[in-house]
Design a protein around this motif. Structure first.
Motif, PDB file in Angstrom:
ATOM      1  N   LEU A   1       0.858  -1.193   0.000  1.00 54.15           N
ATOM      2  CA  LEU A   1       0.000   0.000   0.000  1.00 54.15           C
ATOM      3  C   LEU A   1       0.895   1.244   0.000  1.00 54.15           C
ATOM      4  O   LEU A   1       1.855   1.302   0.774  1.00 54.15           O
ATOM      5  CB  LEU A   1      -0.830   0.037   1.290  1.00 54.15           C
ATOM      6  N   PRO A   2       0.603   2.243  -0.826  1.00 48.79           N
ATOM      7  CA  PRO A   2       1.467   3.426  -0.863  1.00 48.79           C
ATOM      8  C   PRO A   2       1.366   4.325   0.374  1.00 48.79           C
ATOM      9  O   PRO A   2       2.110   5.291   0.491  1.00 48.79           O
ATOM     10  CB  PRO A   2       1.016   4.166  -2.124  1.00 48.79           C
TER      11      PRO A   2
ATOM     12  N   LEU B   1      -4.491  -7.321   3.765  1.00 49.83           N
ATOM     13  CA  LEU B   1      -5.029  -6.115   3.141  1.00 49.83           C
ATOM     14  C   LEU B   1      -4.040  -4.943   3.180  1.00 49.83           C
ATOM     15  O   LEU B   1      -4.369  -3.848   2.760  1.00 49.83           O
ATOM     16  CB  LEU B   1      -6.358  -5.741   3.806  1.00 49.83           C
ATOM     17  N   GLY B   2      -2.826  -5.172   3.702  1.00 52.73           N
ATOM     18  CA  GLY B   2      -1.770  -4.194   3.514  1.00 52.73           C
ATOM     19  C   GLY B   2      -1.429  -3.297   4.693  1.00 52.73           C
ATOM     20  O   GLY B   2      -0.677  -2.329   4.528  1.00 52.73           O
TER      21      GLY B   2
ATOM     22  N   SER C   1       1.792 -12.346   5.804  1.00 52.39           N
ATOM     23  CA  SER C   1       2.613 -11.562   4.866  1.00 52.39           C
ATOM     24  C   SER C   1       3.195 -12.460   3.796  1.00 52.39           C
ATOM     25  O   SER C   1       3.194 -12.130   2.614  1.00 52.39           O
ATOM     26  CB  SER C   1       3.788 -10.906   5.586  1.00 52.39           C
ATOM     27  N   GLU C   2       3.718 -13.598   4.227  1.00 49.36           N
ATOM     28  CA  GLU C   2       4.340 -14.517   3.272  1.00 49.36           C
ATOM     29  C   GLU C   2       3.297 -15.044   2.297  1.00 49.36           C
ATOM     30  O   GLU C   2       3.502 -15.065   1.086  1.00 49.36           O
ATOM     31  CB  GLU C   2       5.040 -15.654   4.032  1.00 49.36           C
ATOM     32  N   GLN C   3       2.144 -15.423   2.836  1.00 45.66           N
ATOM     33  CA  GLN C   3       1.102 -15.996   1.974  1.00 45.66           C
ATOM     34  C   GLN C   3       0.550 -14.976   0.979  1.00 45.66           C
ATOM     35  O   GLN C   3       0.203 -15.320  -0.149  1.00 45.66           O
ATOM     36  CB  GLN C   3      -0.036 -16.552   2.840  1.00 45.66           C
ATOM     37  N   SER C   4       0.454 -13.702   1.413  1.00 45.19           N
ATOM     38  CA  SER C   4      -0.124 -12.706   0.503  1.00 45.19           C
ATOM     39  C   SER C   4       0.967 -12.037  -0.350  1.00 45.19           C
ATOM     40  O   SER C   4       0.694 -11.065  -1.034  1.00 45.19           O
ATOM     41  CB  SER C   4      -0.922 -11.669   1.291  1.00 45.19           C
ATOM     42  N   HIS C   5       2.179 -12.575  -0.284  1.00 43.51           N
ATOM     43  CA  HIS C   5       3.308 -12.119  -1.115  1.00 43.51           C
ATOM     44  C   HIS C   5       3.666 -10.670  -0.868  1.00 43.51           C
ATOM     45  O   HIS C   5       4.008  -9.934  -1.792  1.00 43.51           O
ATOM     46  CB  HIS C   5       3.022 -12.365  -2.604  1.00 43.51           C
TER      47      HIS C   5
ATOM     48  N   ARG D   1      -2.244  -7.504  -3.646  1.00 46.97           N
ATOM     49  CA  ARG D   1      -1.773  -8.577  -2.780  1.00 46.97           C
ATOM     50  C   ARG D   1      -2.643  -9.828  -2.979  1.00 46.97           C
ATOM     51  O   ARG D   1      -3.810  -9.725  -3.318  1.00 46.97           O
ATOM     52  CB  ARG D   1      -1.801  -8.133  -1.307  1.00 46.97           C
ATOM     53  N   ILE D   2      -2.042 -11.004  -2.737  1.00 48.48           N
ATOM     54  CA  ILE D   2      -2.803 -12.248  -2.861  1.00 48.48           C
ATOM     55  C   ILE D   2      -3.660 -12.405  -1.596  1.00 48.48           C
ATOM     56  O   ILE D   2      -3.137 -12.444  -0.484  1.00 48.48           O
ATOM     57  CB  ILE D   2      -1.844 -13.461  -2.970  1.00 48.48           C
TER      58      ILE D   2
END
Lengths: 250, 250
Positions: free
Chosen positions: A74-75, A100-101, A137-141, B227-228
């Motif tokens: 997310l920026p 969701l970031g 975090s790892e799963q959502s890359h 994001r995934i």
């Protein structure tokens, strides 16, 4: 490709050394071997594809093949300050909020929080929450690992709040019809790179005194759509709508 | 004020009669009595404040005091078609999706769904899911109760899909970099009052054959941020961003 967050001390010029729980995950759970490839995330947000060159029970040695050009963060830096909810809802908020970031989470003891965390419970809970954030975090890359702060008191939360350029409170009475501007009015004022804090109460919402103190510290009261959301849904609405605003508008 | 969805047959000219489980909830859980007030939701989406005028073990009789002017429903009808996920994730999707304004849910057996629901299991699960949707509607002060459809096969899902003006598939490969327009490009084409279907795969995503069939039925492939997301987070992102677009933009 499987992704791992690796602490800074494990990075060498051309090699990344995996230690700790991830060794078990790589060798036993994923059954990977020499020549297999993984993605390693550096704490600075960069990531690279690495090839496994050696492994034993204590460590997996990998060689950096290529650095990646990724931009999935997310920026804006969003901190979710969450009044302690009941049961395992905080785990849900951490997991989904990470997907969701969110950049960080501050669990705090709100006036209407029913659970109280003593020191022993807090330490155990926090290490579990940090593990959940790492895995999500790892799963959502993601390329950055959200920070899970230690449990905070309400006065501490207010004291550190001036480090954020934008301070919001999700307030039920705003949803119930207290005059309020729409969310986009506030989102339009946020610039990429800025820090945003969103405070969410526990199941019973905020007390009158907490609301008063938020006002004194110049927090903005927002609604998250016209329906009343449960405490654990509020963070997810806020993050998804910020993602839409910053990442999915043409 | 506590809110109850009351079937059409229980409405008379000036009275609403509460029967079934809600009698227990009103008299035992909430310990309400004659002269206490509740909100009754009519299946047509209207709602009114009612005063309890009589009660016994089988029913609570109420008199309509005032009809309410409320508008808390998403201006578009969003159907979440969810490939059966593992464990109790479907309950989470139903509960959170209801809070976020979904109009209906279609659970379907996807190629990669690991769970299989036989007839007995399906009937028990569906009645539980419908109860969750009713409670979540009441808690989030919605005026419409989302429909939870019976479990559907993939061919049935495709067959009924032309009843929606907008058909979307949340597709992981779109997030991973397959060229795609941003969400707002598709949202801008949706008019208030239209029907939108969003299909979400189970944990393993959609099979190649399913993707091919979606293409043949002219579904649009969308990403939900960069994001995934886990399967249970996708519906929530889609609903929250639609809510932002239709309800929170000035």
């Amino acid at each position: 490709m499987q992704r791992y967050f690796v602490p800074e001390s494990n990075w060498q010029e051309n090699q990344v050394i995996i230690t700790g729980d991830d060794v078990h995950h790589i060798t036993r759970v994923m059954r990977m071997d020499v020549k297999d490839k993984i993605i390693c995330n550096h704490p600075n947000g960069k990531s690279c594809v690495c090839e496994i060159t050696a492994k034993d029970d204590d460590q997996v040695v990998t060689t950096i093949i290529t650095w990646q050009k990724e931009n999935v963060e997310l920026p804006v830096y969003v901190t979710i300050a969450q009044g302690l909810p009941k049961g395992d809802k905080l785990e849900l908020i951490l997991q989904k909020g990470t997907e969701l970031g969110a950049a960080s989470f501050i669990p705090f003891q709100a006036a209407r929080s029913i659970v109280k965390w003593d020191e022993k419970k807090a330490s155990k809970k926090l290490s579990r929450l940090r593990k959940i954030a790492k895995e999500a975090s790892e799963q959502s890359h993601r390329t950055l690992l959200p920070i899970v702060e230690d449990i905070t008191t309400f006065p501490e939360l207010l004291m550190t709040s001036d480090t954020y350029q934008h301070r919001f409170v999700a307030y039920e009475e705003t949803t119930r019809g207290l005059p309020s501007k729409k969310l986009s009015h506030y989102f339009q004022k946020i610039q990429p790179g800025e820090h945003v804090c969103i405070c969410i109460g526990p199941e019973g919402g905020f007390s009158d005194s907490e609301i008063e103190q938020f006002k004194q510290h110049e927090f903005t009261f927002i609604r998250l759509g016209p329906r009343i959301l449960r405490t654990e849904t509020a963070a997810l609405y806020a993050l998804a709508s910020l993602s839409y605003y910053f990442e999915e508008m043409e």
